[in-house]
Design a protein around this motif. Structure first.
Motif, PDB file in Angstrom:
ATOM      1  N   ALA A 103      31.313  -4.119 -29.170  1.00 38.74           N
ATOM      2  CA  ALA A 103      31.747  -5.347 -28.497  1.00 38.74           C
ATOM      3  C   ALA A 103      30.722  -5.711 -27.426  1.00 38.74           C
ATOM      4  CB  ALA A 103      33.120  -5.164 -27.858  1.00 38.74           C
ATOM      5  N   PHE A 104      30.725  -6.975 -27.012  1.00 37.10           N
ATOM      6  CA  PHE A 104      29.670  -7.444 -26.106  1.00 37.10           C
ATOM      7  C   PHE A 104      29.711  -6.709 -24.777  1.00 37.10           C
ATOM      8  CE2 PHE A 104      31.079  -9.932 -22.459  1.00 37.10           C
ATOM      9  CZ  PHE A 104      32.425 -10.138 -22.711  1.00 37.10           C
ATOM     10  N   LYS A 105      30.858  -6.110 -24.448  1.00 33.32           N
ATOM     11  CA  LYS A 105      30.972  -5.468 -23.147  1.00 33.32           C
ATOM     12  C   LYS A 105      30.048  -4.261 -23.000  1.00 33.32           C
ATOM     13  CE  LYS A 105      35.387  -7.337 -21.843  1.00 33.32           C
ATOM     14  NZ  LYS A 105      35.943  -7.901 -23.095  1.00 33.32           N
ATOM     15  N   GLY A 137      41.308  -4.013 -23.641  1.00 28.68           N
ATOM     16  CA  GLY A 137      40.942  -3.511 -24.954  1.00 28.68           C
ATOM     17  C   GLY A 137      39.515  -3.010 -25.037  1.00 28.68           C
ATOM     18  N   ASP A 138      38.544  -3.910 -24.817  1.00 24.07           N
ATOM     19  CA  ASP A 138      37.154  -3.537 -25.079  1.00 24.07           C
ATOM     20  C   ASP A 138      36.415  -2.967 -23.878  1.00 24.07           C
ATOM     21  OD1 ASP A 138      37.197  -4.143 -27.749  1.00 24.07           O
ATOM     22  OD2 ASP A 138      36.609  -6.221 -27.448  1.00 24.07           O
ATOM     23  N   THR A 139      36.751  -3.434 -22.680  1.00 21.36           N
ATOM     24  CA  THR A 139      36.019  -2.989 -21.493  1.00 21.36           C
ATOM     25  C   THR A 139      36.052  -1.476 -21.349  1.00 21.36           C
ATOM     26  OG1 THR A 139      36.616  -4.974 -20.315  1.00 21.36           O
ATOM     27  CG2 THR A 139      35.883  -3.136 -18.982  1.00 21.36           C
ATOM     28  N   ILE A 247      32.153 -20.190 -26.138  1.00 17.54           N
ATOM     29  CA  ILE A 247      32.306 -18.803 -25.704  1.00 17.54           C
ATOM     30  C   ILE A 247      33.778 -18.391 -25.685  1.00 17.54           C
ATOM     31  CG2 ILE A 247      31.773 -17.151 -23.866  1.00 17.54           C
ATOM     32  CD1 ILE A 247      29.706 -19.149 -22.820  1.00 17.54           C
ATOM     33  N   PRO A 248      34.144 -17.392 -26.499  1.00 15.69           N
ATOM     34  CA  PRO A 248      35.513 -16.855 -26.426  1.00 15.69           C
ATOM     35  C   PRO A 248      35.720 -16.258 -25.040  1.00 15.69           C
ATOM     36  CG  PRO A 248      34.339 -16.018 -28.366  1.00 15.69           C
ATOM     37  CD  PRO A 248      33.321 -16.689 -27.492  1.00 15.69           C
ATOM     38  N   SER A 249      36.738 -16.706 -24.312  1.00 17.34           N
ATOM     39  CA  SER A 249      36.835 -16.340 -22.893  1.00 17.34           C
ATOM     40  C   SER A 249      38.202 -15.803 -22.511  1.00 17.34           C
ATOM     41  CB  SER A 249      36.536 -17.568 -22.023  1.00 17.34           C
ATOM     42  OG  SER A 249      35.230 -18.024 -22.275  1.00 17.34           O
ATOM     43  N   GLY A 250      38.179 -14.821 -21.616  1.00 18.16           N
ATOM     44  CA  GLY A 250      39.416 -14.246 -21.100  1.00 18.16           C
ATOM     45  C   GLY A 250      39.339 -14.171 -19.590  1.00 18.16           C
ATOM     46  N   ASN A 251      38.620 -13.158 -19.103  1.00 17.35           N
ATOM     47  CA  ASN A 251      38.457 -13.000 -17.668  1.00 17.35           C
ATOM     48  C   ASN A 251      37.263 -13.809 -17.142  1.00 17.35           C
ATOM     49  OD1 ASN A 251      39.791 -11.897 -15.528  1.00 17.35           O
ATOM     50  ND2 ASN A 251      38.786  -9.905 -15.638  1.00 17.35           N
ATOM     51  N   LEU A 252      36.577 -14.516 -18.022  1.00 19.86           N
ATOM     52  CA  LEU A 252      35.522 -15.479 -17.710  1.00 19.86           C
ATOM     53  C   LEU A 252      34.205 -14.881 -17.219  1.00 19.86           C
ATOM     54  CD1 LEU A 252      37.553 -18.298 -15.868  1.00 19.86           C
ATOM     55  CD2 LEU A 252      37.107 -18.090 -18.300  1.00 19.86           C
ATOM     56  N   GLY A 253      34.009 -13.583 -17.414  1.00 21.14           N
ATOM     57  CA  GLY A 253      32.742 -12.989 -17.006  1.00 21.14           C
ATOM     58  C   GLY A 253      31.595 -13.473 -17.883  1.00 21.14           C
ATOM     59  N   ASN A 254      31.827 -13.454 -19.179  1.00 21.10           N
ATOM     60  CA  ASN A 254      30.781 -13.853 -20.110  1.00 21.10           C
ATOM     61  C   ASN A 254      30.422 -15.328 -19.925  1.00 21.10           C
ATOM     62  OD1 ASN A 254      28.995 -13.215 -22.151  1.00 21.10           O
ATOM     63  ND2 ASN A 254      30.509 -13.354 -23.797  1.00 21.10           N
ATOM     64  N   SER A 255      31.416 -16.171 -19.714  1.00 15.72           N
ATOM     65  CA  SER A 255      31.116 -17.594 -19.540  1.00 15.72           C
ATOM     66  C   SER A 255      30.452 -17.857 -18.190  1.00 15.72           C
ATOM     67  CB  SER A 255      32.352 -18.470 -19.729  1.00 15.72           C
ATOM     68  OG  SER A 255      33.516 -17.799 -19.386  1.00 15.72           O
ATOM     69  N   SER A 301      43.369 -10.134 -28.487  1.00 13.06           N
ATOM     70  CA  SER A 301      44.007  -9.447 -27.366  1.00 13.06           C
ATOM     71  C   SER A 301      43.078  -9.138 -26.201  1.00 13.06           C
ATOM     72  CB  SER A 301      44.652  -8.157 -27.870  1.00 13.06           C
ATOM     73  OG  SER A 301      43.670  -7.379 -28.514  1.00 13.06           O
ATOM     74  N   ALA A 302      41.777  -9.016 -26.460  1.00 19.11           N
ATOM     75  CA  ALA A 302      40.847  -8.729 -25.355  1.00 19.11           C
ATOM     76  C   ALA A 302      40.702  -9.943 -24.437  1.00 19.11           C
ATOM     77  CB  ALA A 302      39.487  -8.303 -25.889  1.00 19.11           C
ATOM     78  N   MET A 303      41.321 -11.058 -24.843  1.00 20.55           N
ATOM     79  CA  MET A 303      41.293 -12.272 -24.015  1.00 20.55           C
ATOM     80  C   MET A 303      42.678 -12.615 -23.471  1.00 20.55           C
ATOM     81  SD  MET A 303      38.726 -14.278 -26.629  1.00 20.55           S
ATOM     82  CE  MET A 303      39.526 -15.831 -26.451  1.00 20.55           C
ATOM     83  N   ASP A 304      43.610 -11.656 -23.519  1.00 21.30           N
ATOM     84  CA  ASP A 304      44.967 -11.928 -23.001  1.00 21.30           C
ATOM     85  C   ASP A 304      44.976 -11.795 -21.484  1.00 21.30           C
ATOM     86  OD1 ASP A 304      45.802 -12.254 -25.582  1.00 21.30           O
ATOM     87  OD2 ASP A 304      46.780 -10.301 -25.747  1.00 21.30           O
ATOM     88  N   PRO A 355      39.014 -11.761 -34.265  1.00 22.57           N
ATOM     89  CA  PRO A 355      39.918 -12.820 -33.791  1.00 22.57           C
ATOM     90  C   PRO A 355      39.411 -13.557 -32.546  1.00 22.57           C
ATOM     91  CG  PRO A 355      41.144 -10.800 -34.259  1.00 22.57           C
ATOM     92  CD  PRO A 355      39.701 -10.456 -34.356  1.00 22.57           C
ATOM     93  N   HIS A 356      38.598 -12.888 -31.728  1.00 19.78           N
ATOM     94  CA  HIS A 356      38.064 -13.546 -30.524  1.00 19.78           C
ATOM     95  C   HIS A 356      37.024 -14.575 -30.906  1.00 19.78           C
ATOM     96  CE1 HIS A 356      39.399  -9.455 -29.877  1.00 19.78           C
ATOM     97  NE2 HIS A 356      39.968  -9.936 -28.775  1.00 19.78           N
ATOM     98  N   THR A 357      36.094 -14.140 -31.754  1.00 19.20           N
ATOM     99  CA  THR A 357      35.057 -15.042 -32.243  1.00 19.20           C
ATOM    100  C   THR A 357      35.692 -16.229 -32.971  1.00 19.20           C
ATOM    101  OG1 THR A 357      33.686 -13.065 -32.500  1.00 19.20           O
ATOM    102  CG2 THR A 357      32.919 -15.081 -33.578  1.00 19.20           C
ATOM    103  N   ALA A 380      29.672 -14.450 -30.726  1.00 16.76           N
ATOM    104  CA  ALA A 380      30.457 -13.472 -31.498  1.00 16.76           C
ATOM    105  C   ALA A 380      30.606 -12.222 -30.654  1.00 16.76           C
ATOM    106  CB  ALA A 380      29.763 -13.173 -32.814  1.00 16.76           C
ATOM    107  N   THR A 381      31.821 -11.997 -30.138  1.00 16.96           N
ATOM    108  CA  THR A 381      31.987 -11.008 -29.077  1.00 16.96           C
ATOM    109  C   THR A 381      32.342  -9.598 -29.552  1.00 16.96           C
ATOM    110  OG1 THR A 381      34.208 -11.902 -28.758  1.00 16.96           O
ATOM    111  CG2 THR A 381      32.503 -12.630 -27.225  1.00 16.96           C
ATOM    112  N   ALA A 382      32.890  -9.446 -30.753  1.00 17.16           N
ATOM    113  CA  ALA A 382      33.210  -8.093 -31.225  1.00 17.16           C
ATOM    114  C   ALA A 382      33.033  -8.005 -32.735  1.00 17.16           C
ATOM    115  CB  ALA A 382      34.640  -7.704 -30.854  1.00 17.16           C
TER     116      ALA A 382
HETATM  117  C1  LIG Z   1      36.324  -9.140 -23.051  1.00 14.19           C
HETATM  118  C2  LIG Z   1      36.244  -9.876 -24.318  1.00 14.19           C
HETATM  119  C3  LIG Z   1      36.240 -11.280 -24.336  1.00 14.19           C
HETATM  120  C4  LIG Z   1      36.409 -12.098 -23.082  1.00 14.19           C
HETATM  121  O1  LIG Z   1      35.307 -11.980 -22.219  1.00 14.19           O
HETATM  122  P1  LIG Z   1      35.460 -12.358 -20.677  1.00 14.19           P
HETATM  123  O2  LIG Z   1      34.141 -12.073 -20.075  1.00 14.19           O
HETATM  124  O3  LIG Z   1      36.555 -11.504 -20.125  1.00 14.19           O
HETATM  125  O4  LIG Z   1      35.817 -13.808 -20.627  1.00 14.19           O
HETATM  126  C5  LIG Z   1      36.092 -11.899 -25.547  1.00 14.19           C
HETATM  127  N1  LIG Z   1      35.969 -11.213 -26.694  1.00 14.19           N
HETATM  128  C6  LIG Z   1      35.966  -9.870 -26.702  1.00 14.19           C
HETATM  129  C7  LIG Z   1      35.843  -9.168 -28.002  1.00 14.19           C
HETATM  130  C8  LIG Z   1      36.102  -9.158 -25.530  1.00 14.19           C
HETATM  131  O5  LIG Z   1      36.087  -7.829 -25.559  1.00 14.19           O
END
Ligand SMILES: *Cc1c(COP(=O)(O)O)cnc(C)c1O
Length: 431
Positions: A103-105, A137-139, A247-255, A301-304, A355-357, A380-382
């Motif tokens: 995963a991108f993390k 999930g991924d972090t 950009i698939p986003s959750g906690n917005l670090g990547n964006s 779920s990694a974006m919940d 599912p995130h991508t 594509a994050t994971a």
């Molecule tokens: C963490 C994660 C995201 C969300 O990234 P943020 O930097 O938290 O916005 C998207 N996709 C995957 C697979 C992740 O693990």
């Protein structure tokens, strides 16, 4: 370069302290104080990613004890490829998932671990450094992998019970040694609250050396600029046009990292955030009112995330709502549309996406023909293999396991269960 808290102008620290503290003393997040435009000509074509990273990040480390180590840190962190794959005319996928936990993390986690382990050795403390990390999930897997067996550092990983996929849970709990995993009766937001509370707790900070590895850490954010910077620059040199990103986003670090790379002058066009049904960011951009919500469980779920931490940084970067709306946009995507996008990618390009991508692909698919005439990269994050229970039934075939993942799946799981009460967590840490 100095780093400033999002909450008050008089809290400034150098990068080494920003990395070690994680969260600023006033509870805010660290931001760089200047966004000096970089001279793009200094970046050579076809540079190794680690070398490119070192050049990009050097100004942020000008006063750091790590200055002379930066090249080695970048080589260690950027040890896998990040290809920009062409899907069709005007459309690319930026594959961030070829690292050790798929995963991108991995990018941010490995950079952070490389920095922290060195800073910790330099400081020569008698107590170990304990890193806290809340994960949806991924972090946690990426951080655990990055810190595993690093001397002088312990890691506590907190994950929400029943809300991570089986393979994710395996990656969170398969380490042992200096990695301790906690399954919390609660949501990701509860895990994040426990970490934030612990970092500000005076009892804990007098008894142990604590830091965090969440996407609130500036050392995770800065290296995430690298792939946006490099992919947009090499795309621009070949095609004479900027690259736009979904950009698939959750906690917005990547964006946030993408927005920061654009502020530095890289040829990045529009930045569109795709969220799942946790829609606080799209709602905020359309109404101007930020209303955190309890997080909802979705297929991505990694974006919940119902209260994304890095929104504070984005708002600091663009304080006025009008400007903010010019600089980025956001759309939310239902689970049904995620499933459809996974099927569409498989049918159209024989591409298996996670599912995130899929949220990014869905958002792209709804764009106008005029917008699609410009060049877009779906981030594509994971690797889909981490979410095989969602993806395999949709595409009707098994997903090949990447090598690094099959190795981790063979290890034994070790973790403890805890309530979401801070008192319980604190007691466990002190013990
Ligand atoms: C963490 C994660 C995201 C969300 O990234 P943020 O930097 O938290 O916005 C998207 N996709 C995957 C697979 C992740 O693990």
């Amino acid at each position: 370069m100095q780093f400033i808290s999002t909450r008050s102008a008089d809290v400034t620290v150098g990068i080494d302290d920003a990395i070690l503290q994680g969260l600023a003393r006033d509870g805010g997040l660290f931001m760089p104080t200047k966004y000096t435009r970089v001279d793009l000509d200094q970046f050579k074509n076809n540079q190794e990613l680690g070398e490119f990273a070192c050049q990009l990040l050097k100004p942020f480390f000008d006063k750091s004890q790590l200055r002379s180590e930066l090249a080695a840190i970048c080589t260690e962190a950027f040890s896998f490829k990040i290809p920009l794959r062409n899907l069709e005319k005007n459309l690319y996928s930026l594959e961030l998932f070829h690292g050790p936990t798929s995963a991108f993390k991995d990018v941010g986690a490995r950079f952070l671990a490389a920095c922290m382990a060195r800073l910790n050795t330099l400081a020569n403390h008698d107590k170990p450094l304990t890193i806290l990390v809340a994960t949806s999930g991924d972090t946690g897997g990426a951080v655990a992998s990055a810190f595993h067996q690093k001397t002088g550092v312990k890691v506590a990983v907190l994950f929400p019970k029943g809300q991570v996929s089986a393979r994710q849970q395996q990656q969170l709990t398969c380490w042992g040694d200096n990695i301790h995993s906690f399954c919390i009766e609660g949501s990701f937001d509860d895990c994040q609250r426990l970490v934030k509370t612990a970092l500000l707790d005076t009892d804990l900070s007098t008894n142990m050396r604590l830091s965090s590895a969440n996407s609130i850490s500036i050392a995770r954010l800065l290296p995430q600029m690298v792939y946006y910077a490099q992919s947009s620059l090499s795309h621009f040199r070949q095609n004479s046009q900027p690259l736009n990103f979904v950009i698939p986003s959750g906690n917005l670090g990547n964006s946030f990292a993408c927005l920061l790379a654009r502020e530095l002058g890289f040829p990045i066009g529009n930045v569109v955030l795709a969220t799942n049904q946790n829609r606080v960011v799209p709602d905020f951009l359309s109404t101007g009112v930020f209303q955190p919500q309890p997080s909802i469980h979705t297929l991505a779920s990694a974006m919940d995330v119902g209260n994304p931490s890095n929104l504070e940084r984005i708002r600091k970067l663009f304080p006025e709502n009008r400007e903010l709306n010019r600089k980025l946009s956001a759309q939310w995507v239902s689970d049904g549309c995620i499933e459809q996008a996974i099927k569409d990618a498989h049918r159209q390009w024989e591409l298996v996406i996670c599912p995130h991508t899929a949220t990014a692909l869905h958002v792209y698919s709804k764009m106008s023909a005029e917008e699609k005439n410009r060049d877009w990269a779906l981030v594509a994050t994971a690797d889909a293999a981490k979410f095989e229970t969602v993806v395999e039934p949709l595409i009707g075939e098994p997903i090949a396991l990447p090598n690094q993942l099959s190795k981790l799946l063979k290890r034994e799981q070790i973790f403890s269960s805890l309530s979401s009460r801070f008192a319980d967590f604190k007691q466990t840490l002190l013990a």
